[in-house]
Design a protein around this motif. Structure first.
Motif, PDB file in Angstrom:
ATOM      1  N   ILE A 226      43.969  46.436  40.907  1.00 11.22           N
ATOM      2  CA  ILE A 226      43.105  45.412  41.506  1.00 11.22           C
ATOM      3  C   ILE A 226      43.320  45.357  43.013  1.00 11.22           C
ATOM      4  O   ILE A 226      42.371  45.222  43.789  1.00 11.22           O
ATOM      5  CB  ILE A 226      43.394  44.030  40.866  1.00 11.22           C
ATOM      6  N   ASN A 231      39.617  43.803  46.207  1.00  8.11           N
ATOM      7  CA  ASN A 231      38.932  42.581  45.801  1.00  8.11           C
ATOM      8  C   ASN A 231      39.908  41.422  45.991  1.00  8.11           C
ATOM      9  O   ASN A 231      40.785  41.191  45.148  1.00  8.11           O
ATOM     10  CB  ASN A 231      38.480  42.679  44.342  1.00  8.11           C
ATOM     11  N   THR A 233      39.631  38.141  45.865  1.00  4.93           N
ATOM     12  CA  THR A 233      39.596  37.029  44.912  1.00  4.93           C
ATOM     13  C   THR A 233      40.373  37.364  43.644  1.00  4.93           C
ATOM     14  O   THR A 233      41.217  36.586  43.188  1.00  4.93           O
ATOM     15  CB  THR A 233      38.140  36.683  44.557  1.00  4.93           C
ATOM     16  N   SER A 234      40.104  38.550  43.075  1.00  4.35           N
ATOM     17  CA  SER A 234      40.815  38.964  41.866  1.00  4.35           C
ATOM     18  C   SER A 234      42.293  39.187  42.149  1.00  4.35           C
ATOM     19  O   SER A 234      43.160  38.836  41.332  1.00  4.35           O
ATOM     20  CB  SER A 234      40.190  40.249  41.307  1.00  4.35           C
ATOM     21  N   THR A 235      42.585  39.758  43.299  1.00 10.08           N
ATOM     22  CA  THR A 235      43.984  39.998  43.671  1.00 10.08           C
ATOM     23  C   THR A 235      44.739  38.684  43.806  1.00 10.08           C
ATOM     24  O   THR A 235      45.875  38.549  43.333  1.00 10.08           O
ATOM     25  CB  THR A 235      44.049  40.780  44.992  1.00 10.08           C
ATOM     26  N   PHE A 237      44.070  35.837  42.392  1.00  9.34           N
ATOM     27  CA  PHE A 237      44.214  35.193  41.084  1.00  9.34           C
ATOM     28  C   PHE A 237      45.410  35.777  40.330  1.00  9.34           C
ATOM     29  O   PHE A 237      46.263  35.044  39.816  1.00  9.34           O
ATOM     30  CB  PHE A 237      42.932  35.379  40.270  1.00  9.34           C
TER      31      PHE A 237
END
Length: 255
Positions: A226, A231, A233-235, A237
């Motif tokens: 990830i 990314n 946002t994903s990272t 999270f």
């Protein structure tokens, strides 16, 4: 008697004035500006075409007389013309102010040529895998080269270097270098994406444990995939979930 005195005074003033206007003497002066680069400015007498250059401190000496015009010219300064007066010759601090010549660009266009690279220029064949320095060393140490001894044996033979590297432990060492290099790459990527304050204030990781946390998360293969996708946002999270687990490990070690 009075008429003789008047004639003498008139003659004296005429000779003095003619001497001032007719004979040239050395005029000493200095140029000043908003820069310390004052050397090499041309000082030209427009009447006699005599020319001198200023010194490092901006001083100059030139033959001139009242009524002459001095031209100050240089690449870095605007041209300045000074009409000399009698006062300039008696002034011990005769200075000339020069203004810097500023070349202003009307428009600057920056173009990106993303399509120009080593492949497009034909330097590197297309579709070829690129290697990091550590990966290149490992590839060289483990690749079998069937043409290694083609010049000494009929039909050639396979190089024995990879076999020696395997048994000597060099291959294992190079694999570790590749693994370390990848971790360092992901850590740099992580630090470019998130600041130290994010780890301390947002994730509540003690500042002395931040570097250990970075190594902890890059060991996680799912996280590095990830992270490599960039990314944020994903990272962020997944980084939060790993931070909870890491703080639990810290708490257990503290008991």
């Amino acid at each position: 008697m009075i008429s003789k005195i008047i004639c003498f005074l008139v003659l004296f003033l005429f000779q003095t004035g003619w001497s001032q206007h007719g004979e040239r003497t050395i005029l000493k002066g200095r140029i000043i500006s908003n820069t310390n680069d004052l050397e090499g400015v041309y000082v030209i007498n427009a009447q006699t075409e005599a020319m001198v250059n200023t010194t490092t401190d901006g001083y100059f000496s030139i033959m001139a007389k009242s009524g002459d015009t001095l031209i100050f010219s240089s690449i870095q300064f605007k041209e300045n013309r000074v009409l000399l007066t009698p006062e300039n010759f008696s002034d011990l601090n005769f200075t000339v102010k020069l203004n810097l010549l500023i070349h202003q660009l009307q428009e600057v266009i920056i173009k990106r040529y993303d399509n120009i690279n080593s492949v497009a220029l034909g330097i590197v064949p297309s579709g070829q895998k690129s290697y990091t320095p550590a990966e290149r060393k490992l590839q060289t140490a483990t690749a079998l080269n069937p043409t290694a001894n083609a010049g000494t044996m009929a039909g050639g033979s396979i190089s024995a270097d990879p076999i020696f590297n395997f048994f000597s432990g060099r291959t294992a060492m190079l694999k570790k270098e590749v693994a370390v290099e990848k971790k360092e790459f992901f850590i740099r990527l992580l630090e470019n994406m998130f600041t130290l304050d994010h780890f301390v204030d947002r994730l509540k990781i003690p500042v002395e444990y931040v570097k250990g946390f970075e190594y902890y998360v890059v060991e996680n293969e799912s996280f590095t995939k990830i992270l490599n996708s960039k990314n944020k946002t994903s990272t962020e999270f997944l980084l939060g979930e790993l931070a909870v687990k890491y703080k639990e490990i810290i708490a257990c070690e503290a008991k």
